[in-house]
Enzyme design. Sequence first.
Site, PDB file in Angstrom:
ATOM      1  N   LYS A 156       0.861  -1.192   0.000  1.00 14.74           N
ATOM      2  CA  LYS A 156       0.000   0.000   0.000  1.00 14.74           C
ATOM      3  C   LYS A 156       0.889   1.230   0.000  1.00 14.74           C
ATOM      4  O   LYS A 156       2.016   1.164   0.469  1.00 14.74           O
ATOM      5  CB  LYS A 156      -0.887   0.022   1.255  1.00 14.74           C
ATOM      6  CG  LYS A 156      -2.098   0.915   1.135  1.00 14.74           C
ATOM      7  CD  LYS A 156      -3.260   0.176   0.527  1.00 14.74           C
ATOM      8  CE  LYS A 156      -4.421   1.070   0.207  1.00 14.74           C
ATOM      9  NZ  LYS A 156      -5.580   0.300  -0.247  1.00 14.74           N
ATOM     10  N   ASP A 206      -7.086   4.355  -4.547  1.00 12.71           N
ATOM     11  CA  ASP A 206      -7.753   4.210  -3.248  1.00 12.71           C
ATOM     12  C   ASP A 206      -8.352   5.594  -2.979  1.00 12.71           C
ATOM     13  O   ASP A 206      -8.620   6.336  -3.959  1.00 12.71           O
ATOM     14  CB  ASP A 206      -6.740   3.784  -2.169  1.00 12.71           C
ATOM     15  CG  ASP A 206      -7.415   3.302  -0.880  1.00 12.71           C
ATOM     16  OD1 ASP A 206      -7.823   2.136  -0.810  1.00 12.71           O
ATOM     17  OD2 ASP A 206      -7.545   4.101   0.076  1.00 12.71           O
TER      18      ASP A 206
HETATM   19  P1  NDP Z   1     -13.098   7.735  -2.772  1.00  7.71           P
HETATM   20  O1  NDP Z   1     -12.069   8.762  -2.551  1.00  7.71           O
HETATM   21  O2  NDP Z   1     -13.626   7.516  -4.133  1.00  7.71           O
HETATM   22  O3  NDP Z   1     -14.349   7.969  -1.818  1.00  7.71           O
HETATM   23  C1  NDP Z   1     -14.226   8.084  -0.434  1.00  7.71           C
HETATM   24  C2  NDP Z   1     -15.550   8.544   0.144  1.00  7.71           C
HETATM   25  O4  NDP Z   1     -15.509   8.474   1.560  1.00  7.71           O
HETATM   26  C3  NDP Z   1     -15.873   9.986  -0.210  1.00  7.71           C
HETATM   27  O5  NDP Z   1     -17.250  10.141  -0.351  1.00  7.71           O
HETATM   28  C4  NDP Z   1     -15.348  10.780   0.990  1.00  7.71           C
HETATM   29  O6  NDP Z   1     -16.064  11.976   1.199  1.00  7.71           O
HETATM   30  C5  NDP Z   1     -15.588   9.799   2.115  1.00  7.71           C
HETATM   31  N1  NDP Z   1     -14.496   9.890   3.120  1.00  7.71           N
HETATM   32  C6  NDP Z   1     -13.220   9.472   2.988  1.00  7.71           C
HETATM   33  N2  NDP Z   1     -12.499   9.703   4.086  1.00  7.71           N
HETATM   34  C7  NDP Z   1     -13.326  10.288   4.938  1.00  7.71           C
HETATM   35  C8  NDP Z   1     -13.172  10.765   6.252  1.00  7.71           C
HETATM   36  N3  NDP Z   1     -12.015  10.694   6.931  1.00  7.71           N
HETATM   37  N4  NDP Z   1     -14.268  11.287   6.825  1.00  7.71           N
HETATM   38  C9  NDP Z   1     -15.446  11.349   6.151  1.00  7.71           C
HETATM   39  N5  NDP Z   1     -15.647  10.927   4.910  1.00  7.71           N
HETATM   40  C10 NDP Z   1     -14.609  10.394   4.315  1.00  7.71           C
HETATM   41  O7  NDP Z   1     -12.458   6.382  -2.203  1.00  7.71           O
HETATM   42  P2  NDP Z   1     -12.884   4.868  -2.487  1.00  7.71           P
HETATM   43  O8  NDP Z   1     -14.340   4.751  -2.696  1.00  7.71           O
HETATM   44  O9  NDP Z   1     -11.960   4.332  -3.495  1.00  7.71           O
HETATM   45  O10 NDP Z   1     -12.482   4.182  -1.105  1.00  7.71           O
HETATM   46  C11 NDP Z   1     -13.377   4.109  -0.007  1.00  7.71           C
HETATM   47  C12 NDP Z   1     -12.943   2.998   0.933  1.00  7.71           C
HETATM   48  O11 NDP Z   1     -12.938   1.754   0.201  1.00  7.71           O
HETATM   49  C13 NDP Z   1     -11.533   3.133   1.509  1.00  7.71           C
HETATM   50  O12 NDP Z   1     -11.522   2.574   2.802  1.00  7.71           O
HETATM   51  C14 NDP Z   1     -10.695   2.273   0.578  1.00  7.71           C
HETATM   52  O13 NDP Z   1      -9.514   1.817   1.209  1.00  7.71           O
HETATM   53  C15 NDP Z   1     -11.665   1.135   0.318  1.00  7.71           C
HETATM   54  N6  NDP Z   1     -11.415   0.336  -0.876  1.00  7.71           N
HETATM   55  C16 NDP Z   1     -11.277   0.928  -2.111  1.00  7.71           C
HETATM   56  C17 NDP Z   1     -11.065   0.131  -3.214  1.00  7.71           C
HETATM   57  C18 NDP Z   1     -10.992   0.701  -4.586  1.00  7.71           C
HETATM   58  O14 NDP Z   1     -10.874  -0.083  -5.536  1.00  7.71           O
HETATM   59  N7  NDP Z   1     -11.086   2.003  -4.772  1.00  7.71           N
HETATM   60  C19 NDP Z   1     -10.905  -1.324  -3.093  1.00  7.71           C
HETATM   61  C20 NDP Z   1     -11.152  -1.839  -1.787  1.00  7.71           C
HETATM   62  C21 NDP Z   1     -11.365  -1.021  -0.722  1.00  7.71           C
HETATM   63  P3  NDP Z   1     -15.889  13.221   0.198  1.00  7.71           P
HETATM   64  O15 NDP Z   1     -16.498  12.762  -1.109  1.00  7.71           O
HETATM   65  O16 NDP Z   1     -16.656  14.312   0.806  1.00  7.71           O
HETATM   66  O17 NDP Z   1     -14.434  13.462   0.095  1.00  7.71           O
HETATM   67  O1  2IT Z   2      -7.968  -1.650  -0.800  1.00  6.05           O
HETATM   68  C1  2IT Z   2      -7.903  -2.134  -1.953  1.00  6.05           C
HETATM   69  O2  2IT Z   2      -8.071  -3.334  -2.157  1.00  6.05           O
HETATM   70  C2  2IT Z   2      -7.665  -1.211  -3.069  1.00  6.05           C
HETATM   71  N1  2IT Z   2      -7.604  -0.010  -2.862  1.00  6.05           N
HETATM   72  C3  2IT Z   2      -7.505  -1.754  -4.460  1.00  6.05           C
HETATM   73  C4  2IT Z   2      -6.101  -2.266  -4.650  1.00  6.05           C
HETATM   74  C5  2IT Z   2      -5.748  -2.677  -6.066  1.00  6.05           C
HETATM   75  O3  2IT Z   2      -4.564  -2.976  -6.243  1.00  6.05           O
HETATM   76  O4  2IT Z   2      -6.603  -2.727  -6.951  1.00  6.05           O
END
Ligand code: NDP
Ligand code: 2IT
Length: 465
Positions: free
Chosen positions: A137, A177
Site C-alpha cells: 500500500k 484508493d
Molecule cells: P473515494 O475517494 O472515491 O471515496 C471516499 C468517500 O468516503 C468519499 O465520499 C469521501 O467523502 C468519504 N471519506 C473518505 N475519508 C473520509 C473521512 N475521513 N471522513 C469522512 N468521509 C470520508 O475512495 P474509495 O471509494 O476508493 O475508497 C473508499 C474505501 O474503500 C476506503 O476505505 C478504501 O480503502 C476502500 N477500498 C477501495 C477500493 C478501490 O478499488 N477504490 C478497493 C477496496 C477497498 P468526500 O467525497 O466528501 O471526500
Molecule cells: O484496498 C484495496 O483493495 C484497493 N484499494 C484496491 C487495490 C488494487 O490494487 O486494486
Amino acid sequence: MSQTASRTRREGEKIAADLLTAVEERNRHEPEFIQAVRGVLRSIQPVLAKREDLREHRIFERLVEPERVIQFRVPWQDDSGEFHVNRGWRVQFSSALGPYKGGLRFHPSVTLSVLKFLGFEQIFKNALTMLPLGGGKGGCDLDPKGLSDHEIMRFCQSFMSELYRHVGADTDVPAGDINVGPREIGYLFGQYKRLGNRFDGVITGKGDGWGGSKLRPEATGYGLSYFAAIMLEDHGDTLEGKRCIVSGAGNVSQYAAKKLIEMDARVIAMSDSSGYIVAEDGLTMDQLEAIMRVKNEQRDSLESFAADDGDVEFHQREKGSDGTSGFWSIETDCAFPCATQNEVGKREARALLDSGVKLIAEGANMPLDAEAMELMRESEVLVGPAKAANAGGVAVSGLEMAQNSQRQHWTREDVDERLKAIMRTIHDRCTDAAETYEVKDTYVDGANIAGFLRVAEAMKAQGLV
Ligand code: NDP
Ligand code: 2IT
C-alpha cells in the site's frame, strides 16, 4: 468443549497474546496497524495452536515486518507559484504470493501506521482472491480538496518521479484508493512511462482503451454487492426489497449502490464529508447517476446534489463530532460502510443494532473499529469483513495485470463472470476455513484463517527470506 479442545484454545490464546505484545512494543506509535494485527491474531489462534511448523518458521513474526518501507519527499508547486512539500510512502509488505499489490491513498489522515494497516490487510485479501498477488500500500498526506486539475497533475508527476524506481509490472503494481481515481492514475502512469520509457502494466485502474480492464471502476462496489447477495443466499434470503444504507459517496459506494439498485434492493441513504442524504423509498437510478455526476465530474458534495433534488432529505455533518450518528440510526436491513477506517465505533454499532440491521458488508478497509466488531460478534448480525467483501477491486486489478501480460482485452461480460466466480470462491473459502477450525464467526474468522494459511504455506516453502 472437550478437555483437549479447551487446552488447544488456551494455548492459542497465549501464543496470540505473546505475539501481540511483541508487535505492540515494536510499533508503539502505530495504533491502526496494531488494531489490524490484533484482529487477525484473534481469528487465527486455533491455527497457531495446531501448526507447530508455522510457529517454528516464525511465520507471523516475519509477516508483521514489511519486507520494505519507502518514504520520500513530494515537492510541488500550486497554480499561484507557491511551493509545497508532502510526505509519500510505499509499504512493500509481502511478496510471498506475487508482486506487491495494493492502492495509493491521498488524504491528510495518511500516516505510516495507516498504510501499514492497509498493507497488512491487503496481504490476506489478495491471498483470498487466489490470484498471484503480494500485498502492499502507499500514498501521501496530501489534502487534494480544492486543488485544480493542473495542481493534481503536477503533484502526481512529482510523486511518481520518486516512486517509479521502486515499482514495475513484476515488482510492485499500485492502483487507486481514497482520492486516487482515474484522473490520478492517468497522470501517475504518464509520468512512469515517460521516466522509464516503458508502456507496461505497472499500475491498475488504467483507462479503457490504454491498458485498463473493463469493469475495474465498478469492481469493488459490484463485488461487495455480489458478496452480500451470496451471504444472504447462504442463509436462505435475498437482497430484494432490503433497506440498505451505504456510507461514503466515492468509487466503492457509487458502484455498490448501483448494483444494489439493479438487484432490487432499496438504497435509503448515502453520505460524504458534507453530511448524508435520505431517500425513504430508495434512490432511483436517475438520482444515483446525478450523484455520480456531482461527485465525479463537478467534484462537489452531496449537499450540493440535495440542493437540486427536492426528493431527498439532507442532514449536515455536525461540527465537532463525527457527525454521522444519525446516519447509522436509520432503520436498515443491510449496512455497507464504504468511506474509511473506524467510521463505525461503539456508538454507531449500537445505533445499527437498534436499527434492526441483519447484515454488514465492509466496503471500506476496517470501517468497524475493535469495539464495534466485538458488539457484532456477540450479535446475530452477519458481517462480511473487508478483506473478503471488498476484494473484488483488487481481483479485477489482478485480471487487468493478466490482460496486460497477454496483450489482450477481455469483454465486460467475461470480466463480470470472473468477478462473480471470484467472490463466490472467497465466500466458500471463508466458510470452509471456519468449519475446519470450528470458529464462531464464519466470515471474519474464516477470511483471516484462509488468507493467513495461503500466505503462510508460501512463506514456509520459500525459506527464511
Ligand atoms: P473515494 O475517494 O472515491 O471515496 C471516499 C468517500 O468516503 C468519499 O465520499 C469521501 O467523502 C468519504 N471519506 C473518505 N475519508 C473520509 C473521512 N475521513 N471522513 C469522512 N468521509 C470520508 O475512495 P474509495 O471509494 O476508493 O475508497 C473508499 C474505501 O474503500 C476506503 O476505505 C478504501 O480503502 C476502500 N477500498 C477501495 C477500493 C478501490 O478499488 N477504490 C478497493 C477496496 C477497498 P468526500 O467525497 O466528501 O471526500
Ligand atoms: O484496498 C484495496 O483493495 C484497493 N484499494 C484496491 C487495490 C488494487 O490494487 O486494486
